[in-house]
Design a protein around this motif. Structure first.
Motif, PDB file in Angstrom:
ATOM      1  N   ALA A 129      39.935  60.951   4.229  1.00 14.76           N
ATOM      2  CA  ALA A 129      39.622  60.608   2.836  1.00 14.76           C
ATOM      3  C   ALA A 129      40.804  59.878   2.224  1.00 14.76           C
ATOM      4  N   TYR A 130      40.500  58.958   1.342  1.00 13.77           N
ATOM      5  CA  TYR A 130      41.503  58.263   0.529  1.00 13.77           C
ATOM      6  C   TYR A 130      42.660  57.704   1.360  1.00 13.77           C
ATOM      7  N   GLY A 131      42.278  57.007   2.435  1.00 17.88           N
ATOM      8  CA  GLY A 131      43.281  56.270   3.214  1.00 17.88           C
ATOM      9  C   GLY A 131      44.024  57.089   4.255  1.00 17.88           C
ATOM     10  N   GLY A 162      38.748  58.639  16.565  1.00 14.18           N
ATOM     11  CA  GLY A 162      38.275  57.389  15.981  1.00 14.18           C
ATOM     12  C   GLY A 162      37.751  57.714  14.591  1.00 14.18           C
ATOM     13  N   TYR A 163      37.087  56.766  13.964  1.00 17.24           N
ATOM     14  CA  TYR A 163      36.519  56.995  12.631  1.00 17.24           C
ATOM     15  C   TYR A 163      35.435  58.079  12.722  1.00 17.24           C
ATOM     16  N   ARG A 164      35.727  59.258  12.183  1.00 17.43           N
ATOM     17  CA  ARG A 164      34.842  60.423  12.245  1.00 17.43           C
ATOM     18  C   ARG A 164      34.395  60.726  13.684  1.00 17.43           C
ATOM     19  N   GLU A 165      35.311  60.507  14.626  1.00 14.73           N
ATOM     20  CA  GLU A 165      34.997  60.696  16.043  1.00 14.73           C
ATOM     21  C   GLU A 165      36.145  61.357  16.780  1.00 14.73           C
ATOM     22  N   SER A 194      47.373  53.996  -1.935  1.00 18.43           N
ATOM     23  CA  SER A 194      46.805  52.646  -1.953  1.00 18.43           C
ATOM     24  C   SER A 194      45.354  52.647  -2.455  1.00 18.43           C
ATOM     25  N   TYR A 195      44.671  53.763  -2.287  1.00 17.63           N
ATOM     26  CA  TYR A 195      43.268  53.838  -2.658  1.00 17.63           C
ATOM     27  C   TYR A 195      43.124  53.693  -4.177  1.00 17.63           C
ATOM     28  N   GLY A 196      42.288  52.727  -4.579  1.00 13.56           N
ATOM     29  CA  GLY A 196      42.163  52.376  -5.997  1.00 13.56           C
ATOM     30  C   GLY A 196      42.023  53.557  -6.939  1.00 13.56           C
ATOM     31  N   GLY A 237      28.541  66.795   2.162  1.00 16.34           N
ATOM     32  CA  GLY A 237      29.413  65.618   1.983  1.00 16.34           C
ATOM     33  C   GLY A 237      28.678  64.354   2.396  1.00 16.34           C
ATOM     34  N   SER A 238      29.434  63.366   2.842  1.00 21.26           N
ATOM     35  CA  SER A 238      28.802  62.108   3.280  1.00 21.26           C
ATOM     36  C   SER A 238      27.785  62.408   4.369  1.00 21.26           C
ATOM     37  N   PHE A 239      26.563  61.978   4.166  1.00 24.68           N
ATOM     38  CA  PHE A 239      25.544  62.242   5.186  1.00 24.68           C
ATOM     39  C   PHE A 239      25.610  61.194   6.296  1.00 24.68           C
ATOM     40  N   LYS A 241      27.790  57.720   8.158  1.00 24.06           N
ATOM     41  CA  LYS A 241      29.082  57.049   8.310  1.00 24.06           C
ATOM     42  C   LYS A 241      28.986  55.682   7.642  1.00 24.06           C
ATOM     43  N   ASN A 242      30.108  55.140   7.240  1.00 24.18           N
ATOM     44  CA  ASN A 242      30.111  53.771   6.737  1.00 24.18           C
ATOM     45  C   ASN A 242      29.981  52.829   7.934  1.00 24.18           C
ATOM     46  N   PRO A 243      28.944  51.962   7.949  1.00 23.77           N
ATOM     47  CA  PRO A 243      28.729  51.139   9.141  1.00 23.77           C
ATOM     48  C   PRO A 243      29.755  50.008   9.278  1.00 23.77           C
ATOM     49  N   ILE A 278      22.858  52.124   0.190  1.00 22.73           N
ATOM     50  CA  ILE A 278      21.785  53.073  -0.163  1.00 22.73           C
ATOM     51  C   ILE A 278      21.417  52.920  -1.640  1.00 22.73           C
ATOM     52  N   GLU A 279      22.453  52.734  -2.458  1.00 24.51           N
ATOM     53  CA  GLU A 279      22.197  52.541  -3.894  1.00 24.51           C
ATOM     54  C   GLU A 279      21.376  51.275  -4.130  1.00 24.51           C
ATOM     55  N   GLN A 280      21.694  50.193  -3.408  1.00 24.33           N
ATOM     56  CA  GLN A 280      20.966  48.935  -3.563  1.00 24.33           C
ATOM     57  C   GLN A 280      19.492  49.084  -3.200  1.00 24.33           C
ATOM     58  N   GLN A 297      26.946  59.771  -6.086  1.00 21.05           N
ATOM     59  CA  GLN A 297      27.409  59.250  -4.786  1.00 21.05           C
ATOM     60  C   GLN A 297      26.208  59.224  -3.850  1.00 21.05           C
ATOM     61  N   ALA A 298      25.713  57.998  -3.599  1.00 20.54           N
ATOM     62  CA  ALA A 298      24.463  57.843  -2.854  1.00 20.54           C
ATOM     63  C   ALA A 298      24.582  58.240  -1.384  1.00 20.54           C
ATOM     64  N   LEU A 299      25.819  58.481  -0.938  1.00 17.97           N
ATOM     65  CA  LEU A 299      26.037  58.854   0.459  1.00 17.97           C
ATOM     66  C   LEU A 299      25.773  60.342   0.698  1.00 17.97           C
TER      67      LEU A 299
HETATM   68  N1  EPU Z   1      29.482  52.994  -3.613  1.00 17.80           N
HETATM   69  C1  EPU Z   1      28.382  52.603  -4.339  1.00 17.80           C
HETATM   70  N2  EPU Z   1      27.453  53.539  -4.694  1.00 17.80           N
HETATM   71  C2  EPU Z   1      27.574  54.821  -4.363  1.00 17.80           C
HETATM   72  C3  EPU Z   1      28.693  55.224  -3.627  1.00 17.80           C
HETATM   73  C4  EPU Z   1      29.634  54.310  -3.242  1.00 17.80           C
HETATM   74  O1  EPU Z   1      28.231  51.440  -4.664  1.00 17.80           O
HETATM   75  O2  EPU Z   1      26.699  55.600  -4.728  1.00 17.80           O
HETATM   76  C5  EPU Z   1      30.486  52.002  -3.211  1.00 17.80           C
HETATM   77  C6  EPU Z   1      31.469  51.619  -4.280  1.00 17.80           C
HETATM   78  O3  EPU Z   1      31.678  50.239  -4.180  1.00 17.80           O
HETATM   79  C7  EPU Z   1      32.761  52.328  -3.900  1.00 17.80           C
HETATM   80  C8  EPU Z   1      32.629  52.341  -2.392  1.00 17.80           C
HETATM   81  O4  EPU Z   1      31.241  52.490  -2.142  1.00 17.80           O
HETATM   82  O5  EPU Z   1      33.864  51.614  -4.308  1.00 17.80           O
HETATM   83  C9  EPU Z   1      33.377  53.464  -1.732  1.00 17.80           C
HETATM   84  O6  EPU Z   1      32.941  54.699  -2.263  1.00 17.80           O
HETATM   85  P1  EPU Z   1      33.830  56.027  -2.168  1.00 17.80           P
HETATM   86  O7  EPU Z   1      35.211  55.746  -2.607  1.00 17.80           O
HETATM   87  O8  EPU Z   1      33.100  57.127  -2.826  1.00 17.80           O
HETATM   88  O9  EPU Z   1      33.946  56.266  -0.601  1.00 17.80           O
HETATM   89  P2  EPU Z   1      32.847  56.244   0.534  1.00 17.80           P
HETATM   90  O10 EPU Z   1      33.151  55.111   1.454  1.00 17.80           O
HETATM   91  O11 EPU Z   1      31.492  56.302  -0.031  1.00 17.80           O
HETATM   92  C10 EPU Z   1      34.300  57.666   2.183  1.00 17.80           C
HETATM   93  C11 EPU Z   1      34.173  58.912   3.000  1.00 17.80           C
HETATM   94  C12 EPU Z   1      34.290  60.148   2.123  1.00 17.80           C
HETATM   95  C13 EPU Z   1      35.636  60.106   1.454  1.00 17.80           C
HETATM   96  C14 EPU Z   1      35.748  58.812   0.644  1.00 17.80           C
HETATM   97  C15 EPU Z   1      37.110  58.640   0.023  1.00 17.80           C
HETATM   98  C16 EPU Z   1      32.765  58.281   4.855  1.00 17.80           C
HETATM   99  C17 EPU Z   1      31.433  58.420   5.499  1.00 17.80           C
HETATM  100  N3  EPU Z   1      32.907  58.895   3.698  1.00 17.80           N
HETATM  101  O12 EPU Z   1      33.184  57.617   1.294  1.00 17.80           O
HETATM  102  O13 EPU Z   1      34.250  61.283   2.974  1.00 17.80           O
HETATM  103  O14 EPU Z   1      35.829  61.229   0.618  1.00 17.80           O
HETATM  104  O15 EPU Z   1      35.542  57.672   1.504  1.00 17.80           O
HETATM  105  O16 EPU Z   1      38.031  58.278   0.997  1.00 17.80           O
HETATM  106  O17 EPU Z   1      33.655  57.641   5.430  1.00 17.80           O
HETATM  107  C18 EPU Z   1      32.813  62.933   3.919  1.00 17.80           C
HETATM  108  O18 EPU Z   1      33.095  62.472   5.015  1.00 17.80           O
HETATM  109  O19 EPU Z   1      32.048  63.921   3.792  1.00 17.80           O
HETATM  110  C19 EPU Z   1      33.367  62.316   2.716  1.00 17.80           C
HETATM  111  C20 EPU Z   1      33.032  62.715   1.498  1.00 17.80           C
END
Ligand code: EPU
Length: 338
Positions: A129-131, A162-165, A194-196, A237-239, A241-243, A278-280, A297-299
């Motif tokens: 999380a957060y970099g 690896g990333y979540r691996e 660094s994370y915004g 949490g995140s359901f 992975k970020n692709p 997912i939000e889109q 958080q749409a994830l």
């Molecule tokens: N965003 C949207 N809509 C949403 C959610 C996110 O548009 O509903 C976009 C925004 O542009 C935002 C970007 O996604 O700037 C990133 O969102 P966020 O900072 O919430 O991070 P994330 O990529 O959605 C990942 C991890 C989280 C971790 C955060 C912070 C994965 C799968 N998830 O989420 O991890 O807390 O970064 O580093 O990599 C977890 O694994 O359970 C988890 C919560």
């Protein structure tokens, strides 16, 4: 170490899904675990090792034995000029471990504050999380081989993070039970702000020279404002992975969707936030009966109470399908679906 049968798993998964395990036992030491693995009635049973149950979606009863890791203990086992090596039991709650590092003023896991789950489960998916990712501070772990009952040490390299691996989600899936993890933490802190959202939160807190304790406080604040607390609302949490997608595909999509965010991964690929995709597709905040997609958080998929795991899985498939259709991008679950 009592063996229980027909055991409700509802309090043992943060999604709060009401399913049962045929058998359940908790172990509080490596020896207890080894004794359990030798029991003839357990030898042939499928096994599920439970940490905090925070990365799991049960869709049916578990027809085997669930073993809960209750191994506790946190201690500094070695120090040198720059680092302290801390060994923590696999059953320790992750955030309790983070608090211990903050109390001892050791840096490296402050960005990983408040992640649900246990120390023993953290390496399996290289929590991040957060970099920061677990692998940045991971030194080694001890695990018990499910077949032989013998202990084995895995170094950072052995774990193939690896990333979540990790190797434990791939080649060695289901073969080892993590009993303790040793971390190498910094005496001289190297903050990662660094994370915004961390930068903005620290500014709001009017902190210009942040400590690791400040960064942890900022992370806790961000998580609490964005992510639902599993104690109040069932979720894992995140359901997804970020692709990761090829830059060529990203450039094409960007023409159609100029706001599409992406983070560089390599020269050829970028990572796109699944939450944005997912939000889109219109899913954010959607409520279907007693489950849905979180409003902030749409994830994150949520159980408003009494949802069946099968229905949540169906929702996940529907989301994957619609993202695929709109963007041509495949999403993959981060959560283990059982
Ligand atoms: N965003 C949207 N809509 C949403 C959610 C996110 O548009 O509903 C976009 C925004 O542009 C935002 C970007 O996604 O700037 C990133 O969102 P966020 O900072 O919430 O991070 P994330 O990529 O959605 C990942 C991890 C989280 C971790 C955060 C912070 C994965 C799968 N998830 O989420 O991890 O807390 O970064 O580093 O990599 C977890 O694994 O359970 C988890 C919560």
């Amino acid at each position: 170490m009592k063996l229980q049968s027909d055991f409700s798993l509802k309090p043992f998964n943060t999604f709060g899904i009401d399913v049962k395990a045929k058998l359940f036992a908790r172990f509080d030491s490596v020896q207890e675990l080894q004794e359990l693995l030798q029991l003839s009635e357990l030898k042939q049973e499928p096994k599920l090792i439970l940490g905090g149950g925070s990365n799991l979606l049960f869709t049916k009863d578990f027809e085997g034995v669930v073993l809960q890791n209750g191994i506790k203990g946190i201690e500094i086992i070695r120090e040198d000029e720059n680092y302290s090596y801390i060994k923590a039991g696999g059953g320790e709650v992750w955030h309790e471990f983070v608090l211990y590092t903050l109390e001892h003023n050791l840096g490296g896991v402050e960005n990983l504050s408040l992640i649900p789950g246990t120390v023993g489960a953290a390496p399996l998916q290289n929590i991040g999380a957060y970099g920061v990712e677990l692998k940045d501070v991971f030194y080694e772990l001890e695990a018990v081989n499910q077949e032989t009952g013998q202990t084995q040490v895995f170094t950072n390299q052995d774990c193939r993070f690896g990333y979540r691996e990790s190797v434990f989600k791939n080649d060695l899936k289901g073969q080892f039970i993590v009993t303790s993890v040793t971390f190498r933490l910094h005496k001289n802190h190297q903050l990662n702000t660094s994370y915004g959202a961390i930068k903005t939160t620290l500014q709001e807190m009017q902190i210009t020279q942040p400590t690791i304790q400040d960064v942890s406080a900022a992370v806790c604040h961000i998580r609490q404002s964005k992510l639902p607390d599993p104690k109040q609302l069932g979720n894992a949490g995140s359901f997804f992975k970020n692709p990761e997608i090829p830059i060529i595909l990203y450039d094409i999509l960007k023409e159609q969707y100029p706001d599409m965010p992406a983070y560089p991964v390599s020269e050829m690929t970028v990572k796109v936030p699944a939450g944005w995709l997912i939000e889109q597709c219109g899913w954010k905040g959607k409520v279907i009966e007693n489950y849905g997609v979180h409003k902030n958080q749409a994830l994150v998929l949520v159980n408003y109470g009494g949802a069946s795991g099968e229905k949540v899985r169906q929702l996940a498939y529907d989301i994957i399908h619609s993202v695929e259709e709109k963007f041509g991008i495949s999403l993959h679950p981060e959560v283990n679906i059982m």
